[in-house]
Write a protein that holds these residues in place. Structure first.
Motif, PDB file in Angstrom:
ATOM      1  N   PRO A   4       0.723  -1.133  -0.089  1.00 33.41           N
ATOM      2  CA  PRO A   4      -0.012   0.009   0.071  1.00 33.41           C
ATOM      3  C   PRO A   4       0.800   1.404  -0.021  1.00 33.41           C
ATOM      4  CG  PRO A   4      -0.716  -1.537   1.678  1.00 33.41           C
ATOM      5  CD  PRO A   4       0.495  -1.997   1.231  1.00 33.41           C
ATOM      6  N   GLY A   8      -5.604   5.972  -0.196  1.00 35.94           N
ATOM      7  CA  GLY A   8      -6.421   4.926  -0.684  1.00 35.94           C
ATOM      8  C   GLY A   8      -7.918   5.301   0.036  1.00 35.94           C
ATOM      9  N   LEU A  25      -5.000   7.100  -7.993  1.00 33.23           N
ATOM     10  CA  LEU A  25      -5.454   6.018  -6.970  1.00 33.23           C
ATOM     11  C   LEU A  25      -4.374   4.834  -7.132  1.00 33.23           C
ATOM     12  CD1 LEU A  25      -7.080   5.232  -4.334  1.00 33.23           C
ATOM     13  CD2 LEU A  25      -8.389   3.788  -6.133  1.00 33.23           C
ATOM     14  N   ARG A  26      -3.619   4.595  -6.177  1.00 24.88           N
ATOM     15  CA  ARG A  26      -2.739   3.386  -6.327  1.00 24.88           C
ATOM     16  C   ARG A  26      -2.961   2.286  -5.292  1.00 24.88           C
ATOM     17  NH1 ARG A  26      -1.951   3.398 -10.376  1.00 24.88           N
ATOM     18  NH2 ARG A  26      -0.657   1.459  -9.934  1.00 24.88           N
ATOM     19  N   PHE A  27      -3.957   2.575  -4.374  1.00 26.89           N
ATOM     20  CA  PHE A  27      -4.322   1.689  -3.116  1.00 26.89           C
ATOM     21  C   PHE A  27      -5.597   1.629  -2.604  1.00 26.89           C
ATOM     22  CE2 PHE A  27      -4.156   1.998   1.694  1.00 26.89           C
ATOM     23  CZ  PHE A  27      -4.375   0.635   1.890  1.00 26.89           C
ATOM     24  N   VAL A  28      -6.313   0.388  -2.645  1.00 25.43           N
ATOM     25  CA  VAL A  28      -7.651   0.175  -2.056  1.00 25.43           C
ATOM     26  C   VAL A  28      -7.739  -0.820  -1.197  1.00 25.43           C
ATOM     27  CG1 VAL A  28      -8.967   1.187  -4.015  1.00 25.43           C
ATOM     28  CG2 VAL A  28      -8.662  -1.385  -3.772  1.00 25.43           C
ATOM     29  N   VAL A  53      -3.590  -1.210  -9.379  1.00 27.31           N
ATOM     30  CA  VAL A  53      -3.975  -0.688  -8.062  1.00 27.31           C
ATOM     31  C   VAL A  53      -3.850  -1.687  -7.129  1.00 27.31           C
ATOM     32  CG1 VAL A  53      -5.894   0.480  -6.721  1.00 27.31           C
ATOM     33  CG2 VAL A  53      -5.358   1.188  -8.994  1.00 27.31           C
ATOM     34  N   ALA A 240       1.024   4.391   3.767  1.00 30.35           N
ATOM     35  CA  ALA A 240      -0.339   4.607   3.142  1.00 30.35           C
ATOM     36  C   ALA A 240      -1.368   4.912   3.952  1.00 30.35           C
ATOM     37  CB  ALA A 240      -0.509   3.530   2.341  1.00 30.35           C
ATOM     38  N   LEU A 242      -5.697   5.174   4.353  1.00 36.40           N
ATOM     39  CA  LEU A 242      -6.938   4.601   3.833  1.00 36.40           C
ATOM     40  C   LEU A 242      -8.088   5.403   4.410  1.00 36.40           C
ATOM     41  CD1 LEU A 242      -7.834   1.774   1.987  1.00 36.40           C
ATOM     42  CD2 LEU A 242      -9.074   1.954   4.050  1.00 36.40           C
TER      43      LEU A 242
END
Length: 272
Positions: A4, A8, A25-28, A53, A240, A242
């Motif tokens: 991550p 996100g 966006l690079r992360f969920v 992602v 990261a 979120l």
């Protein structure tokens, strides 16, 4: 597999279209139990993986803090979802959700005792033996402390992380909620946590009701939580952050504003 990074958002089917249109966006994160372990991935998740992602499965039903051993079938599901998503890690809670065959339907807090540490460590190790990737552990928000606590929050978490080698999923909204409801200085807790072992961070909104602060995930992130994000990043910026939202989703501009606020508080690039 890329871990991550940056800002996100929690992926939910209700906001899949909004998430798909976030250009940076690079992360969920996705609730692991919502993803089938056989067949095709939900289209929105498949499209995100096609864009490279990172998708992290977040478990809510392992009951790592239970006195009973974790259910191997539930761990197997989490492991399979991690493989389907090519996830670099999974995450779960330091909590229990069942006892004596009964399901609580909620994440319940543990007494901070060495007996509880031993139970969590044993279950985390059982899970690690089945999982294809590392696991990050998230302390939960709670309205009370058990009367027989032997350890404070920082020592409790550090003992579990040291014994398992797991990383920490730090929820700053939970830190804020626990300080409001159970007393204590949230900044003092940050100073004593092993911030070098944070895998990523949750940020969410809440509301005051009946004299308690509830971590609702349905309200905007309050200024106090954004201030904690800034304080955390001043000490050691995590890889990261979120944004968690679950239900009562606001219009897209409001969600974009919350993501932008996280970027501003942390110094990460905007994703909107």
């Amino acid at each position: 597999m890329t871990g991550p990074s940056g800002v996100g958002i929690g992926w939910r089917p209700e906001i899949a279209g909004f998430v798909a249109e976030l250009p940076g966006l690079r992360f969920v994160e996705v609730v692991a139990e919502s993803v089938p372990s056989t067949g095709l991935l939900p289209p929105g998740l498949a499209e995100l993986r096609g864009r490279d992602v990172t998708v992290v499965p977040h478990g809510v039903r392992l009951s790592l803090g239970g006195a009973e051993p974790v259910d191997p079938a539930r761990v197997a599901h989490l492991a399979r979802v991690a493989e389907l998503l090519d996830a670099p890690l999974v995450s779960e809670h330091i909590a229990f959700v069942r006892a004596g065959g009964l399901e609580a339907g909620h994440l319940l807090p543990l007494p901070r005792t060495r007996e509880a540490v031993a139970a969590v460590v044993a279950n985390v190790r059982r899970a690690q033996a089945q999982l294809p990737v590392p696991i990050a552990l998230e302390p939960i928000a709670a309205l009370f402390d058990w009367p027989d606590d032997e350890l404070d929050e920082a020592d409790f978490l550090t003992e579990i992380l040291d014994a398992t080698g797991a990383t920490l999923l730090l929820d700053v909204a939970n830190v804020h909620a626990n300080a409001r409801n159970r007393g204590g200085d949230p900044l003092a807790l940050l100073d004593r946590l092993p911030l070098d072992r944070v895998a990523y961070v949750h940020v969410a909104g809440g509301a005051e009701r009946g004299g308690f602060y509830h971590d609702t995930h349905t309200d905007p992130v309050p200024p106090e939580v954004l201030d904690l994000v800034g304080a955390l990043c001043a000490r050691r910026r995590p890889p990261a952050l979120l944004l968690e939202r679950d239900g009562h989703y606001p219009p897209a501009p409001a969600l974009r504003a919350e993501l932008d606020a996280l970027a501003a508080a942390s110094g990460f690039p905007v994703v909107t």
